[in-house]
Write an enzyme that holds these catalytic residues in place. Structure first.
Site, PDB file in Angstrom:
ATOM      1  N   TRP A  96       0.854  -1.201   0.000  1.00 56.63           N
ATOM      2  CA  TRP A  96       0.000   0.000   0.000  1.00 56.63           C
ATOM      3  C   TRP A  96       0.892   1.255   0.000  1.00 56.63           C
ATOM      4  CZ3 TRP A  96      -0.095   4.055   3.409  1.00 56.63           C
ATOM      5  CH2 TRP A  96      -1.096   5.015   3.165  1.00 56.63           C
ATOM      6  N   ASN A 132     -11.484  -0.992  -0.691  1.00 57.53           N
ATOM      7  CA  ASN A 132     -10.473  -0.783   0.343  1.00 57.53           C
ATOM      8  C   ASN A 132     -10.165  -1.958   1.253  1.00 57.53           C
ATOM      9  OD1 ASN A 132      -9.550   1.919  -0.078  1.00 57.53           O
ATOM     10  ND2 ASN A 132     -11.634   2.559   0.417  1.00 57.53           N
ATOM     11  N   CYS A 164      -9.961   2.760  -8.168  1.00 58.83           N
ATOM     12  CA  CYS A 164      -9.055   2.987  -7.046  1.00 58.83           C
ATOM     13  C   CYS A 164      -9.204   1.785  -6.129  1.00 58.83           C
ATOM     14  CB  CYS A 164      -9.506   4.270  -6.341  1.00 58.83           C
ATOM     15  SG  CYS A 164      -8.737   4.573  -4.749  1.00 58.83           S
ATOM     16  N   TRP A 202     -14.312   4.962  -8.039  1.00 62.20           N
ATOM     17  CA  TRP A 202     -14.766   3.619  -7.623  1.00 62.20           C
ATOM     18  C   TRP A 202     -13.690   3.011  -6.739  1.00 62.20           C
ATOM     19  CZ3 TRP A 202     -18.690   0.430 -10.440  1.00 62.20           C
ATOM     20  CH2 TRP A 202     -18.749  -0.876  -9.956  1.00 62.20           C
ATOM     21  N   ASP A 203     -13.924   3.053  -5.444  1.00 62.43           N
ATOM     22  CA  ASP A 203     -12.891   2.621  -4.497  1.00 62.43           C
ATOM     23  C   ASP A 203     -13.116   1.167  -4.090  1.00 62.43           C
ATOM     24  OD1 ASP A 203     -10.695   2.891  -2.858  1.00 62.43           O
ATOM     25  OD2 ASP A 203     -11.432   4.685  -1.832  1.00 62.43           O
ATOM     26  N   ASP A 242      -2.099   5.851  -3.007  1.00 60.35           N
ATOM     27  CA  ASP A 242      -2.496   6.782  -1.951  1.00 60.35           C
ATOM     28  C   ASP A 242      -1.322   7.663  -1.543  1.00 60.35           C
ATOM     29  OD1 ASP A 242      -5.164   6.415  -1.723  1.00 60.35           O
ATOM     30  OD2 ASP A 242      -5.081   5.009  -0.052  1.00 60.35           O
TER      31      ASP A 242
HETATM   32  C1  DGJ Z   1      -8.807   5.104  -0.212  1.00 66.97           C
HETATM   33  C2  DGJ Z   1      -8.513   5.963  -1.399  1.00 66.97           C
HETATM   34  O1  DGJ Z   1      -7.358   5.539  -2.029  1.00 66.97           O
HETATM   35  C3  DGJ Z   1      -8.449   7.415  -0.951  1.00 66.97           C
HETATM   36  O2  DGJ Z   1      -8.073   8.224  -2.018  1.00 66.97           O
HETATM   37  C4  DGJ Z   1      -9.781   7.811  -0.393  1.00 66.97           C
HETATM   38  O3  DGJ Z   1     -10.748   7.799  -1.396  1.00 66.97           O
HETATM   39  C5  DGJ Z   1     -10.156   6.884   0.731  1.00 66.97           C
HETATM   40  N1  DGJ Z   1     -10.065   5.500   0.352  1.00 66.97           N
HETATM   41  C6  DGJ Z   1     -11.544   7.176   1.226  1.00 66.97           C
HETATM   42  O4  DGJ Z   1     -11.964   6.291   2.156  1.00 66.97           O
END
Ligand code: DGJ
Length: 727
Positions: free
Chosen positions: A196, A477, A523, A474-475, A545
């Site tokens: 990351w 995570n 993303c 479009w994330d 990020d």
């Molecule tokens: C992870 C993304 O990479 C960031 O740019 C941001 O959108 C955050 N998530 C928001 O939770």
């Protein structure tokens, strides 16, 4: 014709502007790889079928061939080739050996398509395709290997389709998208690794006498390894030498293998990761394995990269935004994080407009009850506490001042603390009687379920219909764990990872069809899903990020090995940087972000007048240089390892050059750098209008352009120079 078949010798030859690719059908019906490299005129390459005798090696029952020493186009399992197989299918008897041999082939103009999967396409391009079908008698399976050649661009794509012609179900345990057996092992291999905030570092190592693998088992292509492999000769650098690149057009678990065998041949393969895969193939059903893009260059890694860039810009990215200027955006994430309201959003938008920014993007925190990352994913309803006038009114206000509007979603996720979870706990990935692990306090939706995809399609559509939204970030995570589906029988549980990816593709496809002018920026915690599969739906991807310009240079360099600059989301952020704490000048931050889909992500209201003027100038510059940056050829010049980075854009007609230089360190004395602009036209003359200097192209190529890092330049030095042809 660029694909030819010599019936007498049973040789296929696939040509394009950069390479020839040749293989034959052996007497026994196997596809034997003969040659991949620089373009050759001759098809009479039978003599390249070298198969050294190997003791202990089984001989095929169909002829003389020793399968363990032949060079294959695709390798069977369990019949005497002891290298890693390309395919493994468990049949009704519990055996997973196959003996696929030639059945028939066809050659046609245009490009193949793959059901439900992204792939390159042939719009306005010269493409020919060869489909070869192999057959395994015992299992009654047909295996079709697909090859397309992009004649002018110089790339070849491959994919595989398998059809069950029998009356019983079989299980596909492994299905590589391609396989090539190279004749020697005198190569270095390159892969793009990371973590990351630290994606796609370039790693280059000499091949050893063993197997080298890259993979993901995280459910996405991942920050950790990109589905890209390259083989280069030891003397190959950016500008000289042989380079082969292989990139899988896929966004899920993958495996890339390079195996040097006992006779020093090298097998390269890539495909869905068999470790987390199984597919029940019912009678008369077909399964498509994802596409791989193959590029050969005899002119170094730089030329290989530029071929990928051309192909991806022209024949992978698609839709309304493919060739349109993308808006310069401001994103509120690093300016506000979750802590914002309508007035603050509007105030940032207003200031952004004054500086020349073209779109406002409202990031995470606008929906449900979301004031932190502990809740509301899945509840795609606007939070009226934060945005009391509602989304439509806010967007109207922002549109009225002349800015476009974009919004953030994380469609594949669900917070346990959400209405969606209350009503549909069965919708997340889970294993019965096993507790689920949270990551960023969230669970993952079961994208193998049609009802989940339909829900997401409806709820995202509702928001997109409710206001004039032209862009979606479009994330995604977290990575997948406890990968079980309550909707699938136990013998289908190992299909989930692939079904998940197909579900994501289906949802994206439906959205881009319903909203053809929508610009999606993919993303995944930054660049955790930066792959060719995603580029088919989203022509730009948030690269990382980490927005620290010094670290970003490395990340963008690594990413550019395979992916074009026009696809890399890059923003100017605050100083000191939020991820590294390092300081960089606004100029340095601008220079690096301009080599991407440009934007800002900081509280511009807090900046000084002087800084506002710098931003205005950056925006003007980016607009002026837009075409050369996004459609020109990209040259990596200095390696980032030397604490310097230097890269240039050269327009296709070679009339314009934009040179970018960044030194990451101050020095106690001036440092002289001669930057050789290899891609310039040796017969042209160029003017640097800033200082009225004139350069001959051959001087720029051979002697170079002088860039002097001044003494005592503090935290670094940047230099940008624009040269234009004069008569
Ligand atoms: C992870 C993304 O990479 C960031 O740019 C941001 O959108 C955050 N998530 C928001 O939770």
């Amino acid at each position: 014709m660029s694909i030819t078949f010599c019936d007498k010798q049973k040789i296929f030859k696939i040509d394009n502007s950069k390479s020839s690719y040749v293989f034959k059908i052996s007497d026994e019906g196997y596809l034997i790889h003969l040659y991949y490299g620089n373009y050759l005129k001759d098809i009479n390459l039978e003599y390249l079928d070298t198969r050294p005798f190997v003791n202990f090696a089984p001989v095929s029952p169909y002829g003389e061939i020793m399968l363990d020493s032949a060079n294959f186009e695709y390798s069977n399992n369990g019949i005497g080739d002891f290298r890693s197989p390309s395919i493994s299918v468990l049949d009704i008897d519990g055996n997973n050996a196959t003996n696929f041999r030639y059945k028939n082939h066809k050659i046609y103009n245009g490009k193949y398509e793959l059901n439900g999967l992204p792939s390159t396409y042939d719009e306005n391009t010269n493409v020919e395709t060869l489909e070869i079908t192999l057959y395994d008698e015992k299992t009654d399976l047909y295996l079709t290997i697909l090859y397309s050649t992009f004649i002018d661009i110089g790339a070849i794509t491959r994919a595989v389709k398998i059809k069950n012609n029998s009356i019983t179900t079989v299980n596909i345990e492994k299905i590589s998208s391609f396989c090539i057996d190279f004749k020697d092992c005198n190569y270095d291999y390159i892969n793009l690794y990371g973590s990351w905030g630290n994606e796609r570092n370039l790693s280059r190592n000499k091949l050893g006498n063993c197997k080298h693998c890259i993979s993901s088992n995280r459910g996405t292509s991942s920050h950790q390894q990109n589905p890209f492999l390259s083989l280069v000769r030891p003397n190959t650098d950016e500008n000289i030498g042989e380079a082969y690149g292989f990139n899988l057009v896929y966004s899920g678990n993958f495996l890339g293998e390079i195996e040097v065998d006992q006779k020093n041949t090298t097998r390269v393969q890539m495909g869905i990761n068999p470790e987390t895969f199984n597919w029940e193939l019912e009678p008369q059903n077909e399964f498509f394995a994802p596409e791989v893009v193959m590029v050969y260059s005899s002119n170094g890694i730089g030329d290989m990269s530029r071929t990928f860039h051309n192909l991806y810009r022209n024949n992978l990215c698609r839709g309304y935004w493919k060739d349109r200027k993308r808006p310069i955006l401001i994103n509120n994430w690093e300016a506000t994080y979750f802590d914002f309201n309508e007035d603050e959003i509007f105030s940032i938008a207003q200031s952004a407009k004054n500086l020349g920014i073209e779109m406002f993007v409202m990031d995470d925190g606008w929906f449900g009850k979301r004031d932190n990352d502990m809740c509301s994913l899945g509840d795609w309803v606007v939070n009226l506490n934060k945005i009391p006038s509602g989304l439509n009114e806010l967007v109207k206000k922002i549109n009225d001042i002349g800015l476009e509007f974009g919004i953030w979603f994380e469609p594949e996720m669900i917070s346990p603390n959400s209405d969606l979870y209350k009503y549909h706990p069965e919708w997340c990935l889970q294993i019965p009687n096993r507790k689920s692990s949270l990551s960023r306090h969230q669970l993952v939706l079961d994208m193998s379920r049609q009802d989940v995809i339909d829900y997401l399609f409806e709820s995202l559509s509702k928001i997109l219909n409710s206001a004039n939204i032209i862009y979606v970030k479009w994330d995604m995570n977290r990575h997948l764990s406890e990968v079980g589906s309550l909707n699938l029988a136990k013998n289908k549980q190992k299909e989930i990872y692939h079904r998940y990816v197909l579900g994501v593709y289906q949802l994206m496809e439906r959205l881009v069809n319903k909203f053809p002018k929508l610009l999606i920026e993919n993303c995944s915690g930054g660049g955790g899903r930066f792959d060719a599969g995603m580029l088919y739906y989203s022509p730009q991807i948030w690269t990382s990020d980490t927005s620290d310009s010094f670290k970003r240079v490395e990340i963008q360099y690594g990413t550019s090995i395979c992916y074009p600059v026009s696809t890399m989301g890059a923003h100017v952020s605050a100083c000191p940087n939020h991820q590294t704490g390092r300081s960089a000048s606004l100029d340095a931050r601008g220079l690096v972000a301009m080599s991407g889909t440009f934007g800002y992500e900081l509280n511009i209201d807090k900046l000084t007048e002087e800084e506002h003027e710098i931003i205005k100038k950056q925006i003007q510059d980016y607009n002026n240089y837009y075409n050369i940056i996004n459609y020109g050829d990209y040259y990596r010049i200095n390696s980032v390892q030397n604490e310097q980075a230097c890269w240039a854009f050269i327009s296709k007609d070679k009339k314009e050059i934009l040179l970018n230089f960044i030194s990451l360190k101050g020095q106690p004395y001036p440092v002289y750098n001669l930057i050789k602009l290899i891609g310039a036209d040796k017969n042209k003359k160029y003017l640097d209008a800033e200082n009225e200097k004139i350069y001959f192209g051959d001087t720029l190529i051979n002697a170079g352009l002088l860039v002097v890092i001044p003494q005592c330049c503090g935290d670094g030095y940047i230099y940008q120079c624009y040269l234009k042809e004069i008569q």
